[in-house]
Design a protein around this motif. Structure first.
Motif, PDB file in Angstrom:
ATOM      1  N   ALA A 292       0.832  -1.203   0.000  1.00  0.00           N
ATOM      2  CA  ALA A 292       0.000   0.000   0.000  1.00  0.00           C
ATOM      3  C   ALA A 292       0.862   1.246   0.000  1.00  0.00           C
ATOM      4  O   ALA A 292       1.932   1.287   0.596  1.00  0.00           O
ATOM      5  CB  ALA A 292      -0.919   0.004   1.217  1.00  0.00           C
ATOM      6  N   GLY A 293       0.378   2.265  -0.658  1.00  0.00           N
ATOM      7  CA  GLY A 293       1.068   3.546  -0.674  1.00  0.00           C
ATOM      8  C   GLY A 293       1.215   4.088   0.735  1.00  0.00           C
ATOM      9  O   GLY A 293       0.441   3.752   1.639  1.00  0.00           O
ATOM     10  N   GLU A 294       2.173   4.940   0.925  1.00  0.00           N
ATOM     11  CA  GLU A 294       2.491   5.453   2.263  1.00  0.00           C
ATOM     12  C   GLU A 294       1.355   6.243   2.899  1.00  0.00           C
ATOM     13  O   GLU A 294       1.339   6.448   4.096  1.00  0.00           O
ATOM     14  CB  GLU A 294       3.747   6.317   2.200  1.00  0.00           C
ATOM     15  CG  GLU A 294       3.546   7.586   1.376  1.00  0.00           C
ATOM     16  CD  GLU A 294       4.813   8.389   1.209  1.00  0.00           C
ATOM     17  OE1 GLU A 294       4.804   9.580   1.562  1.00  0.00           O
ATOM     18  OE2 GLU A 294       5.800   7.827   0.734  1.00  0.00           O
ATOM     19  N   HIS A 295       0.376   6.679   2.119  1.00  0.00           N
ATOM     20  CA  HIS A 295      -0.693   7.499   2.677  1.00  0.00           C
ATOM     21  C   HIS A 295      -1.952   6.720   3.015  1.00  0.00           C
ATOM     22  O   HIS A 295      -2.975   7.294   3.309  1.00  0.00           O
ATOM     23  CB  HIS A 295      -1.012   8.656   1.733  1.00  0.00           C
ATOM     24  CG  HIS A 295       0.176   9.519   1.517  1.00  0.00           C
ATOM     25  ND1 HIS A 295       0.810  10.191   2.537  1.00  0.00           N
ATOM     26  CD2 HIS A 295       0.884   9.783   0.412  1.00  0.00           C
ATOM     27  CE1 HIS A 295       1.847  10.846   2.058  1.00  0.00           C
ATOM     28  NE2 HIS A 295       1.913  10.608   0.769  1.00  0.00           N
ATOM     29  N   LEU A 296      -1.874   5.383   2.995  1.00  0.00           N
ATOM     30  CA  LEU A 296      -2.979   4.569   3.483  1.00  0.00           C
ATOM     31  C   LEU A 296      -2.628   4.148   4.901  1.00  0.00           C
ATOM     32  O   LEU A 296      -1.877   3.221   5.124  1.00  0.00           O
ATOM     33  CB  LEU A 296      -3.204   3.354   2.586  1.00  0.00           C
ATOM     34  CG  LEU A 296      -3.809   3.666   1.228  1.00  0.00           C
ATOM     35  CD1 LEU A 296      -3.836   2.416   0.360  1.00  0.00           C
ATOM     36  CD2 LEU A 296      -5.203   4.220   1.380  1.00  0.00           C
ATOM     37  N   SER A 297      -3.195   4.838   5.866  1.00  0.00           N
ATOM     38  CA  SER A 297      -2.861   4.559   7.264  1.00  0.00           C
ATOM     39  C   SER A 297      -3.490   3.243   7.700  1.00  0.00           C
ATOM     40  O   SER A 297      -4.385   2.724   7.042  1.00  0.00           O
ATOM     41  CB  SER A 297      -3.392   5.696   8.150  1.00  0.00           C
ATOM     42  OG  SER A 297      -4.796   5.574   8.292  1.00  0.00           O
ATOM     43  N   PRO A 298      -3.067   2.713   8.833  1.00  0.00           N
ATOM     44  CA  PRO A 298      -3.675   1.485   9.342  1.00  0.00           C
ATOM     45  C   PRO A 298      -5.178   1.636   9.629  1.00  0.00           C
ATOM     46  O   PRO A 298      -5.882   0.643   9.700  1.00  0.00           O
ATOM     47  CB  PRO A 298      -2.915   1.208  10.641  1.00  0.00           C
ATOM     48  CG  PRO A 298      -1.631   1.950  10.487  1.00  0.00           C
ATOM     49  CD  PRO A 298      -1.945   3.140   9.624  1.00  0.00           C
ATOM     50  N   LEU A 299      -5.665   2.857   9.763  1.00  0.00           N
ATOM     51  CA  LEU A 299      -7.087   3.066  10.021  1.00  0.00           C
ATOM     52  C   LEU A 299      -7.909   3.022   8.739  1.00  0.00           C
ATOM     53  O   LEU A 299      -9.116   2.883   8.783  1.00  0.00           O
ATOM     54  CB  LEU A 299      -7.308   4.409  10.729  1.00  0.00           C
ATOM     55  CG  LEU A 299      -6.613   4.546  12.070  1.00  0.00           C
ATOM     56  CD1 LEU A 299      -6.815   5.939  12.638  1.00  0.00           C
ATOM     57  CD2 LEU A 299      -7.110   3.485  13.040  1.00  0.00           C
ATOM     58  N   ASP A 300      -7.259   3.153   7.596  1.00  0.00           N
ATOM     59  CA  ASP A 300      -7.943   3.055   6.325  1.00  0.00           C
ATOM     60  C   ASP A 300      -7.925   1.605   5.860  1.00  0.00           C
ATOM     61  O   ASP A 300      -7.319   0.748   6.489  1.00  0.00           O
ATOM     62  CB  ASP A 300      -7.270   3.957   5.288  1.00  0.00           C
ATOM     63  CG  ASP A 300      -7.414   5.421   5.652  1.00  0.00           C
ATOM     64  OD1 ASP A 300      -6.426   6.160   5.510  1.00  0.00           O
ATOM     65  OD2 ASP A 300      -8.497   5.824   6.098  1.00  0.00           O
ATOM     66  N   VAL A 301      -8.605   1.328   4.771  1.00  0.00           N
ATOM     67  CA  VAL A 301      -8.739  -0.035   4.280  1.00  0.00           C
ATOM     68  C   VAL A 301      -7.825  -0.237   3.083  1.00  0.00           C
ATOM     69  O   VAL A 301      -7.932   0.478   2.092  1.00  0.00           O
ATOM     70  CB  VAL A 301     -10.204  -0.316   3.877  1.00  0.00           C
ATOM     71  CG1 VAL A 301     -10.361  -1.741   3.405  1.00  0.00           C
ATOM     72  CG2 VAL A 301     -11.144  -0.008   5.042  1.00  0.00           C
ATOM     73  N   ALA A 302      -6.913  -1.196   3.171  1.00  0.00           N
ATOM     74  CA  ALA A 302      -6.047  -1.576   2.059  1.00  0.00           C
ATOM     75  C   ALA A 302      -6.350  -3.027   1.722  1.00  0.00           C
ATOM     76  O   ALA A 302      -6.127  -3.919   2.533  1.00  0.00           O
ATOM     77  CB  ALA A 302      -4.575  -1.409   2.432  1.00  0.00           C
ATOM     78  N   LEU A 303      -6.917  -3.244   0.538  1.00  0.00           N
ATOM     79  CA  LEU A 303      -7.328  -4.582   0.139  1.00  0.00           C
ATOM     80  C   LEU A 303      -6.450  -5.108  -0.988  1.00  0.00           C
ATOM     81  O   LEU A 303      -6.542  -4.621  -2.116  1.00  0.00           O
ATOM     82  CB  LEU A 303      -8.787  -4.574  -0.324  1.00  0.00           C
ATOM     83  CG  LEU A 303      -9.811  -4.119   0.717  1.00  0.00           C
ATOM     84  CD1 LEU A 303     -11.181  -3.982   0.088  1.00  0.00           C
ATOM     85  CD2 LEU A 303      -9.846  -5.098   1.873  1.00  0.00           C
TER      86      LEU A 303
END
Length: 166
Positions: free
Chosen positions: A74-85
């Motif tokens: 995931a790109g650096e701007h997807l924080s752990p609080l966001d969803v990375a699928l």
């Protein structure tokens, strides 16, 4: 309460995206979040990361549909609080990005961006372009795309399109 509308922000993911294009994407992400839209991207760099950063700074929800099979990509701007699928689908994940969205904002242009615009047009998903592709039909006539002059105009056009679909 109806679900939060989702807008796909698509554009070049290369490291050499011009800074002015990144700023447009960042501002678009910020305005989308400010107006209550969730943002879905391909989850990597360039325009995708800039839009994610803008939305995240505004407290918005950012969803990244990754081409690979590893969430760590995931790109650096997807924080752990966001969803990375992680999808494991490579470029075919572009179809998922479009399918997940109520509207699509194309910022700039790359081949992947063009594929997402085409998929959105085929499925009837509203498309707004900000410094993006100009498309011609088989006869050489311009295809009517909603073209915005600024991120604010783009978000307003998306809001109008979704209200008229609703």
């Amino acid at each position: 309460m109806p679900p939060r509308p989702v807008v796909a922000v698509v554009g070049p993911g290369d490291a050499d995206v011009p800074p002015e294009l990144l700023e447009l994407a960042r501002e678009a992400g910020r305005l989308l979040a400010q107006n209550g839209f969730a943002v879905v991207t391909g989850g990597l760099g360039g325009v995708m990361a800039a839009a994610a950063l803008g939305a995240r700074r505004e407290g918005g929800l950012v969803i990244g549909l990754l081409p690979g099979g590893d969430r760590a990509d995931a790109g650096e701007h997807l924080s752990p609080l966001d969803v990375a699928l992680p999808t494991g689908l490579g470029q075919a994940r572009n179809a998922l990005v479009v399918a997940a969205a109520d509207a699509l904002l194309a910022v700039g242009g790359s081949w992947g961006t063009l594929s997402e615009i085409a998929l959105a047009r085929r499925t009837g998903t509203p498309v707004v372009c900000l410094r993006g592709w100009q498309v011609l039909d088989a006869a050489g006539a311009p295809v009517a795309l909603d073209v915005a002059a600024s991120p604010a105009d783009a978000v307003a056009a998306i809001a109008r399109a979704l209200r008229s679909d609703g």
